[in-house]
Design a protein around this motif. Structure first.
Motif, PDB file in Angstrom:
ATOM      1  N   MET A  85       0.862  -1.189   0.000  1.00 40.55           N
ATOM      2  CA  MET A  85       0.000   0.000   0.000  1.00 40.55           C
ATOM      3  C   MET A  85       0.894   1.233   0.000  1.00 40.55           C
ATOM      4  SD  MET A  85      -2.773   1.195   2.911  1.00 40.55           S
ATOM      5  CE  MET A  85      -3.649  -0.368   2.825  1.00 40.55           C
ATOM      6  N   ASP A  86       0.712   2.134  -0.965  1.00 43.29           N
ATOM      7  CA  ASP A  86       1.613   3.283  -1.029  1.00 43.29           C
ATOM      8  C   ASP A  86       1.302   4.288   0.079  1.00 43.29           C
ATOM      9  OD1 ASP A  86      -0.287   5.306  -1.871  1.00 43.29           O
ATOM     10  OD2 ASP A  86      -0.162   4.532  -3.902  1.00 43.29           O
ATOM     11  N   GLY A  87       2.272   5.185   0.314  1.00 45.67           N
ATOM     12  CA  GLY A  87       2.159   6.125   1.409  1.00 45.67           C
ATOM     13  C   GLY A  87       0.976   7.066   1.305  1.00 45.67           C
ATOM     14  N   LEU A  88       0.589   7.415   0.082  1.00 46.51           N
ATOM     15  CA  LEU A  88      -0.556   8.300  -0.088  1.00 46.51           C
ATOM     16  C   LEU A  88      -1.840   7.639   0.403  1.00 46.51           C
ATOM     17  CD1 LEU A  88       0.286   9.737  -3.624  1.00 46.51           C
ATOM     18  CD2 LEU A  88       0.501  10.921  -1.425  1.00 46.51           C
ATOM     19  N   GLU A  89      -1.996   6.363   0.089  1.00 45.80           N
ATOM     20  CA  GLU A  89      -3.182   5.645   0.553  1.00 45.80           C
ATOM     21  C   GLU A  89      -3.139   5.461   2.071  1.00 45.80           C
ATOM     22  OE1 GLU A  89      -6.853   3.753   0.544  1.00 45.80           O
ATOM     23  OE2 GLU A  89      -5.857   5.035  -0.942  1.00 45.80           O
ATOM     24  N   VAL A  90      -1.957   5.196   2.607  1.00 46.97           N
ATOM     25  CA  VAL A  90      -1.817   5.088   4.059  1.00 46.97           C
ATOM     26  C   VAL A  90      -2.238   6.397   4.720  1.00 46.97           C
ATOM     27  CG1 VAL A  90      -0.200   4.775   5.977  1.00 46.97           C
ATOM     28  CG2 VAL A  90       0.013   3.359   3.922  1.00 46.97           C
ATOM     29  N   CYS A  91      -1.749   7.508   4.193  1.00 45.82           N
ATOM     30  CA  CYS A  91      -2.093   8.830   4.733  1.00 45.82           C
ATOM     31  C   CYS A  91      -3.598   9.061   4.652  1.00 45.82           C
ATOM     32  CB  CYS A  91      -1.337   9.912   3.965  1.00 45.82           C
ATOM     33  SG  CYS A  91      -1.662  11.605   4.534  1.00 45.82           S
ATOM     34  N   ARG A  92      -4.180   8.748   3.520  1.00 45.79           N
ATOM     35  CA  ARG A  92      -5.621   8.942   3.322  1.00 45.79           C
ATOM     36  C   ARG A  92      -6.432   8.146   4.351  1.00 45.79           C
ATOM     37  NH1 ARG A  92      -5.582   7.530  -1.449  1.00 45.79           N
ATOM     38  NH2 ARG A  92      -5.457   9.569  -2.462  1.00 45.79           N
ATOM     39  N   ARG A  93      -6.022   6.905   4.570  1.00 45.21           N
ATOM     40  CA  ARG A  93      -6.754   6.043   5.491  1.00 45.21           C
ATOM     41  C   ARG A  93      -6.585   6.503   6.949  1.00 45.21           C
ATOM     42  NH1 ARG A  93      -6.967   0.830   2.854  1.00 45.21           N
ATOM     43  NH2 ARG A  93      -7.637  -0.138   4.809  1.00 45.21           N
ATOM     44  N   ILE A  94      -5.378   6.977   7.285  1.00 39.81           N
ATOM     45  CA  ILE A  94      -5.156   7.502   8.638  1.00 39.81           C
ATOM     46  C   ILE A  94      -6.054   8.707   8.874  1.00 39.81           C
ATOM     47  CG2 ILE A  94      -3.501   8.654  10.170  1.00 39.81           C
ATOM     48  CD1 ILE A  94      -1.309   6.927   8.898  1.00 39.81           C
ATOM     49  N   ARG A  95      -6.127   9.593   7.883  1.00 37.00           N
ATOM     50  CA  ARG A  95      -6.908  10.821   8.038  1.00 37.00           C
ATOM     51  C   ARG A  95      -8.403  10.563   8.198  1.00 37.00           C
ATOM     52  NH1 ARG A  95      -3.701  12.824  10.120  1.00 37.00           N
ATOM     53  NH2 ARG A  95      -2.175  14.377   9.471  1.00 37.00           N
ATOM     54  N   GLU A  96      -8.866   9.418   7.810  1.00 40.31           N
ATOM     55  CA  GLU A  96     -10.276   9.078   8.007  1.00 40.31           C
ATOM     56  C   GLU A  96     -10.594   8.885   9.488  1.00 40.31           C
ATOM     57  OE1 GLU A  96     -10.936   5.633   5.639  1.00 40.31           O
ATOM     58  OE2 GLU A  96     -10.950   6.713   3.734  1.00 40.31           O
ATOM     59  N   GLU A  97      -9.557   8.601  10.289  1.00 37.46           N
ATOM     60  CA  GLU A  97      -9.786   8.294  11.699  1.00 37.46           C
ATOM     61  C   GLU A  97      -8.971   9.129  12.673  1.00 37.46           C
ATOM     62  OE1 GLU A  97      -9.971   4.170  12.792  1.00 37.46           O
ATOM     63  OE2 GLU A  97     -10.279   3.533  10.719  1.00 37.46           O
ATOM     64  N   LYS A  98      -7.820   9.645  12.238  1.00 35.40           N
ATOM     65  CA  LYS A  98      -6.925  10.310  13.186  1.00 35.40           C
ATOM     66  C   LYS A  98      -6.331  11.593  12.613  1.00 35.40           C
ATOM     67  CE  LYS A  98      -5.405   6.553  16.182  1.00 35.40           C
ATOM     68  NZ  LYS A  98      -4.225   6.033  16.895  1.00 35.40           N
ATOM     69  N   SER A  99      -5.857  12.441  13.538  1.00 36.59           N
ATOM     70  CA  SER A  99      -5.208  13.699  13.151  1.00 36.59           C
ATOM     71  C   SER A  99      -3.712  13.676  13.452  1.00 36.59           C
ATOM     72  CB  SER A  99      -5.874  14.867  13.898  1.00 36.59           C
ATOM     73  OG  SER A  99      -7.232  14.973  13.557  1.00 36.59           O
ATOM     74  N   THR A 100      -3.137  12.490  13.547  1.00 32.41           N
ATOM     75  CA  THR A 100      -1.701  12.358  13.822  1.00 32.41           C
ATOM     76  C   THR A 100      -0.882  13.156  12.814  1.00 32.41           C
ATOM     77  OG1 THR A 100      -2.151  10.086  14.531  1.00 32.41           O
ATOM     78  CG2 THR A 100       0.160  10.706  14.192  1.00 32.41           C
ATOM     79  N   PRO A 101       0.070  13.986  13.251  1.00 33.99           N
ATOM     80  CA  PRO A 101       0.922  14.714  12.311  1.00 33.99           C
ATOM     81  C   PRO A 101       1.678  13.755  11.388  1.00 33.99           C
ATOM     82  CG  PRO A 101       1.139  15.643  14.506  1.00 33.99           C
ATOM     83  CD  PRO A 101       0.334  14.385  14.656  1.00 33.99           C
ATOM     84  N   ILE A 102       1.641  14.040  10.088  1.00 38.69           N
ATOM     85  CA  ILE A 102       2.277  13.182   9.092  1.00 38.69           C
ATOM     86  C   ILE A 102       3.235  14.003   8.239  1.00 38.69           C
ATOM     87  CG2 ILE A 102       1.915  11.722   7.069  1.00 38.69           C
ATOM     88  CD1 ILE A 102      -0.827  10.980   8.208  1.00 38.69           C
ATOM     89  N   VAL A 103       4.484  13.526   8.149  1.00 41.59           N
ATOM     90  CA  VAL A 103       5.496  14.123   7.279  1.00 41.59           C
ATOM     91  C   VAL A 103       5.781  13.118   6.169  1.00 41.59           C
ATOM     92  CG1 VAL A 103       7.824  15.053   7.089  1.00 41.59           C
ATOM     93  CG2 VAL A 103       6.512  15.398   9.206  1.00 41.59           C
ATOM     94  N   MET A 104       5.499  13.501   4.921  1.00 46.95           N
ATOM     95  CA  MET A 104       5.740  12.616   3.792  1.00 46.95           C
ATOM     96  C   MET A 104       7.214  12.670   3.369  1.00 46.95           C
ATOM     97  SD  MET A 104       2.653  11.465   3.288  1.00 46.95           S
ATOM     98  CE  MET A 104       2.930  10.518   1.790  1.00 46.95           C
ATOM     99  N   LEU A 105       7.769  11.520   3.013  1.00 45.97           N
ATOM    100  CA  LEU A 105       9.118  11.432   2.464  1.00 45.97           C
ATOM    101  C   LEU A 105       8.987  11.191   0.963  1.00 45.97           C
ATOM    102  CD1 LEU A 105      10.740   9.090   5.151  1.00 45.97           C
ATOM    103  CD2 LEU A 105      10.760  11.591   5.090  1.00 45.97           C
ATOM    104  N   THR A 106       9.502  12.112   0.164  1.00 48.61           N
ATOM    105  CA  THR A 106       9.344  12.010  -1.286  1.00 48.61           C
ATOM    106  C   THR A 106      10.693  12.123  -1.983  1.00 48.61           C
ATOM    107  OG1 THR A 106       9.079  14.386  -1.668  1.00 48.61           O
ATOM    108  CG2 THR A 106       7.108  13.162  -1.073  1.00 48.61           C
ATOM    109  N   ALA A 107      10.775  11.528  -3.159  1.00 48.81           N
ATOM    110  CA  ALA A 107      11.990  11.626  -3.970  1.00 48.81           C
ATOM    111  C   ALA A 107      11.936  12.891  -4.811  1.00 48.81           C
ATOM    112  CB  ALA A 107      12.122  10.396  -4.866  1.00 48.81           C
ATOM    113  N   LYS A 108      13.101  13.344  -5.242  1.00 47.56           N
ATOM    114  CA  LYS A 108      13.153  14.512  -6.113  1.00 47.56           C
ATOM    115  C   LYS A 108      12.338  14.254  -7.373  1.00 47.56           C
ATOM    116  CE  LYS A 108      17.529  16.639  -4.734  1.00 47.56           C
ATOM    117  NZ  LYS A 108      18.893  17.043  -5.164  1.00 47.56           N
ATOM    118  N   GLY A 109      11.660  15.279  -7.838  1.00 50.62           N
ATOM    119  CA  GLY A 109      10.896  15.145  -9.065  1.00 50.62           C
ATOM    120  C   GLY A 109       9.483  14.626  -8.865  1.00 50.62           C
ATOM    121  N   GLU A 110       9.091  14.354  -7.611  1.00 48.27           N
ATOM    122  CA  GLU A 110       7.751  13.845  -7.339  1.00 48.27           C
ATOM    123  C   GLU A 110       6.831  14.968  -6.872  1.00 48.27           C
ATOM    124  OE1 GLU A 110       8.268  10.690  -4.518  1.00 48.27           O
ATOM    125  OE2 GLU A 110       8.881   9.245  -6.044  1.00 48.27           O
TER     126      GLU A 110
END
Length: 235
Positions: free
Chosen positions: A59-84
């Motif tokens: 499951m990619d990080g975007l989907e993980v973030c989306r699913r977390i946000r449905e239930e929680k407000s935990t601060p999330i910092v995304m790690l991304t590669a250059k060019g994304e």
């Protein structure tokens, strides 16, 4: 009690590097190298911050973030590669609070984590010192900036750090209209070269959360069609 951080990345060396530096700062670290595992951990535990890579197995990080946000407000910092760039924009749209571009400096990770935890946690204060508190008060809404707390009709509203910052920024300038570009710059401190969906998505989410508690508070965030948004104080 140590603040708990979840590091989610499928590269062992990245997790180990981030863990080493964050543990030096006194944080309690948990790890996951798989999206589904990370989601399960995030929903079953209360972390103070989640470092979340986008490219993950199962499951990619975007989907993980989306699913977390449905239930929680935990601060999330995304790690991304250059060019994304598109992924970073989408991350903000679904509720990420910040992002770090890989390869990153471990020191940058520490500073970002400290900043986001500081913004998301209430400041302890003594009852007798309440008269000195940083409060913004309206009829249906109270923003306690010392305690990082929002009350609508005397009920607490659970917001993510970025939702809180957006509300606070608007409320500090009642009836002033801000275009989306200005809000991106002032609240997110990034420029997306014309992609303004991030602001609209956060305003929508903020209104929905306020509306669950107080329709009057939600209506204070007013859309100025063709321009942007303002915090409207009705007589």
């Amino acid at each position: 009690m140590k603040e708990k951080i979840l590091i989610v990345d499928d590269e062992d060396r990245i997790r180990k590097l981030a863990r080493m530096y964050l543990e030096r700062e006194g944080y309690e670290i948990f790890e996951a190298n798989d999206g589904a595992v990370a989601l399960d951990m995030a929903l079953k535990n209360d972390f103070h911050c989640i470092l979340l890579d986008i490219m993950l197995p199962s499951m990619d990080g975007l989907e993980v973030c989306r699913r977390i946000r449905e239930e929680k407000s935990t601060p999330i910092v995304m790690l991304t590669a250059k060019g994304e760039e598109n992924n970073r924009v989408e991350g903000f749209e679904i509720g990420a609070d910040d992002y770090i571009v890989k390869p990153f400096s471990p020191r940058e990770v520490v500073l970002r984590v400290k900043a986001i935890i500081r913004r998301s946690q209430p400041t302890m204060f003594l009852e007798q010192d309440q008269h000195t508190k940083d409060l913004i008060v309206f009829d249906s809404l109270v923003i306690d900036n010392d305690a990082h707390r929002v009350m609508a009709d005397n009920k607490e509203v659970n917001l993510t750090p970025k939702e809180y910052e957006l509300l606070l920024f608007l409320a500090k300038s009642p009836d002033k209209v801000f275009d989306r570009e200005s809000l991106l710059k002032e609240v997110w401190h990034y420029e997306f070269y014309g992609d303004l969906r991030t602001v609209d998505t956060h305003v929508k989410r903020l209104r929905e959360k306020l509306n669950k508690v107080s329709s009057k508070a939600a209506d204070m965030i007013h859309t100025v069609w063709g321009v942007g948004y303002k915090f409207e104080v009705k007589e």
